[in-house]
Design a protein around this motif. Structure first.
Motif, short mmCIF file in Angstrom:
data_model
loop_
_atom_site.label_atom_id
_atom_site.label_comp_id
_atom_site.label_asym_id
_atom_site.label_seq_id
_atom_site.Cartn_x
_atom_site.Cartn_y
_atom_site.Cartn_z
N VAL A 159 34.79 47.18 50.42
CA VAL A 159 35.26 46.28 49.35
C VAL A 159 35.45 47.08 48.06
O VAL A 159 36.46 46.90 47.35
N ARG A 160 34.52 47.96 47.77
CA ARG A 160 34.63 48.79 46.57
C ARG A 160 35.87 49.67 46.61
O ARG A 160 36.61 49.79 45.63
N LYS A 161 36.14 50.27 47.78
CA LYS A 161 37.32 51.11 47.92
C LYS A 161 38.60 50.31 47.72
O LYS A 161 39.55 50.78 47.09
N LEU A 162 38.63 49.10 48.26
CA LEU A 162 39.81 48.25 48.11
C LEU A 162 39.98 47.80 46.66
O LEU A 162 41.10 47.71 46.15
N ASP A 163 38.87 47.53 46.00
CA ASP A 163 38.93 47.15 44.58
C ASP A 163 39.52 48.28 43.76
O ASP A 163 40.34 48.05 42.85
N GLU A 164 39.17 49.51 44.08
CA GLU A 164 39.70 50.66 43.36
C GLU A 164 41.20 50.81 43.57
O GLU A 164 41.90 51.39 42.72
N LEU A 165 41.72 50.30 44.69
CA LEU A 165 43.15 50.35 44.97
C LEU A 165 43.91 49.18 44.34
O LEU A 165 45.12 49.10 44.46
N GLY A 166 43.18 48.28 43.71
CA GLY A 166 43.81 47.15 43.05
C GLY A 166 44.04 45.95 43.95
O GLY A 166 44.80 45.03 43.60
N ILE A 167 43.37 45.90 45.11
CA ILE A 167 43.51 44.76 46.02
C ILE A 167 42.81 43.55 45.40
O ILE A 167 41.65 43.64 44.99
N THR A 168 43.49 42.43 45.35
CA THR A 168 42.93 41.25 44.69
C THR A 168 42.51 40.14 45.66
O THR A 168 41.84 39.19 45.25
N THR A 190 26.83 38.32 48.03
CA THR A 190 26.76 39.67 47.47
C THR A 190 28.10 40.12 46.93
O THR A 190 28.20 40.63 45.80
N GLN A 191 29.17 39.93 47.72
CA GLN A 191 30.48 40.43 47.32
C GLN A 191 31.10 39.60 46.18
O GLN A 191 31.72 40.17 45.27
N VAL A 192 30.94 38.30 46.24
CA VAL A 192 31.49 37.44 45.18
C VAL A 192 30.86 37.76 43.84
O VAL A 192 31.53 37.80 42.80
N GLN A 193 29.55 38.01 43.85
CA GLN A 193 28.87 38.34 42.60
C GLN A 193 29.24 39.73 42.09
O GLN A 193 29.39 39.95 40.89
N ALA A 194 29.42 40.67 43.02
CA ALA A 194 29.70 42.06 42.62
C ALA A 194 31.15 42.26 42.17
O ALA A 194 31.43 43.12 41.33
N PHE A 195 32.06 41.46 42.75
CA PHE A 195 33.49 41.63 42.46
C PHE A 195 34.11 40.27 42.11
O PHE A 195 34.90 39.72 42.89
N PRO A 196 33.78 39.73 40.95
CA PRO A 196 34.27 38.40 40.58
C PRO A 196 35.78 38.32 40.41
O PRO A 196 36.37 37.23 40.46
N GLU A 197 36.44 39.47 40.24
CA GLU A 197 37.89 39.48 40.04
C GLU A 197 38.64 39.38 41.37
O GLU A 197 39.86 39.16 41.38
N ILE A 198 37.94 39.55 42.49
CA ILE A 198 38.58 39.49 43.81
C ILE A 198 38.46 38.08 44.39
O ILE A 198 37.41 37.44 44.29
N GLU A 199 39.53 37.60 44.98
CA GLU A 199 39.51 36.33 45.70
C GLU A 199 39.10 36.63 47.14
O GLU A 199 39.82 37.30 47.88
N PHE A 200 37.94 36.14 47.54
CA PHE A 200 37.43 36.40 48.88
C PHE A 200 37.77 35.25 49.82
O PHE A 200 37.64 34.08 49.47
N GLY A 201 38.20 35.64 51.02
CA GLY A 201 38.51 34.67 52.05
C GLY A 201 37.67 34.91 53.28
O GLY A 201 37.01 35.95 53.43
N ALA A 202 37.70 33.93 54.19
CA ALA A 202 36.97 34.04 55.45
C ALA A 202 37.93 33.74 56.60
O ALA A 202 38.55 32.68 56.63
N HIS A 203 38.05 34.71 57.48
CA HIS A 203 38.81 34.50 58.72
C HIS A 203 37.78 34.56 59.84
O HIS A 203 37.40 35.63 60.30
#
Length: 283
Positions: A159-168, A190-203
């Motif tokens: 997730v951190r690597k994707l955030d660095e690439l600008g994945i939203t 954990t991820q929602v709190q650490a990366f509030p700018e990312i929209e997280f989904g569940a598949h």
């Protein structure tokens, strides 16, 4: 606000008998009438890998988007597929399957994880130029059957690597139906709190009796985007021989509405879509 994504592509791709292009298009056109946030309608991948999806461009030409509020998502597995998808103005989202399992990445896209991450960067750059959004699926995000390393910390690293690439938008994917409600909740919290700018989904792929508890676990953890497929058809043909189906959208809707979420779905059009399901999937 909860976003519900309907995935006819995922439901269809593992069916060995080819579904006629006109039938695919008629079914997706009916889904477009319901009011889902997004329709995962097709993929631009090798026809040798996924023969069922070889007519995605033809299906797209038959879709009527004028009265629909739904957005279209197409799956791609490499830069060439992304370029093909980006040539269609109607497509809003490109989806790329990045795995936390090295074995599955090679099975799914014939590339290593390192190579796939480079591809994600290339596709992200192309999407930004074209004004499209890349959705990255972290497949095997809840464990894998191959004995490859897995931990919540490993998921966080990607997730951190994707955030660095600008994945939203990142969708954590339970490719084989292995996730427990506890793991779902822990990962998303954990991820929602650490990366509030990312929209997280569940598949999530799931047995029918586990849908309610898994869905609630994701919601309580802050997930806002959920994939499903009517009647729970589907499963990843690249994962393993025994396919675990998608979460049944029809089972997800009452859970979400029961929690107070307004989905804005046209129930009459949904009923019409249900009449087509058995015909389309010959079930």
């Amino acid at each position: 606000m909860i976003k519900l994504i309907e995935c006819p592509r995922d439901a269809m791709q593992g069916i060995p008998t080819f579904i006629d292009t006109a039938i695919k298009a008629a079914y997706i056109n009916q889904l477009l009438e319901i009011g889902f946030d997004t329709i995962d309608f097709g993929s631009f991948v090798s026809p040798k890998a996924i023969p069922q999806m070889r007519d995605t461009a033809e299906v797209l030409d038959l879709l009527d988007l004028h009265q629909s509020k739904s957005k279209l998502l197409a799956i791609v597995a490499n830069t060439r597929g992304a370029e093909d998808a980006l040539s269609f103005e109607q497509i809003d989202y490109l989806g790329f399957p990045l795995s936390v399992s090295e074995t599955f990445q090679k099975r799914n896209t014939n590339a290593s994880i390192a190579e796939a991450l480079h591809t994600v960067e290339e596709i992200q750059n192309k999407c930004e130029i074209k004004g499209k959004t890349l959705v990255t699926y972290l497949s095997m995000g809840f464990g894998n059957p191959y004995g490859d390393p897995y931990s919540p910390e490993l998921v966080a690293e990607y997730v951190r690597k994707l955030d660095e690439l600008g994945i939203t938008i990142i969708s954590l994917s339970d490719t084989i139906g292995a996730a427990t409600p506890q793991l779902i909740r822990e990962l998303f919290e954990t991820q929602v709190q650490a990366f509030p700018e990312i929209e997280f989904g569940a598949h999530l792929h799931s047995r029918p009796e586990q849908i309610d508890e898994k869905l609630k676990a994701g919601i309580l953890a802050g997930c806002k985007r959920f994939d499903g497929a009517l009647k729970g058809f589907g499963g990843c043909p690249m994962a393993k021989d025994e396919l675990v189906g998608n979460m049944d959208t029809l089972a997800m809707i009452p859970t979400l509405e029961g929690l107070g979420f307004e989905l804005g779905l046209n129930k009459q059009e949904l009923a019409e879509a249900m009449k087509l399901v058995s015909f389309v999937f010959n079930a």
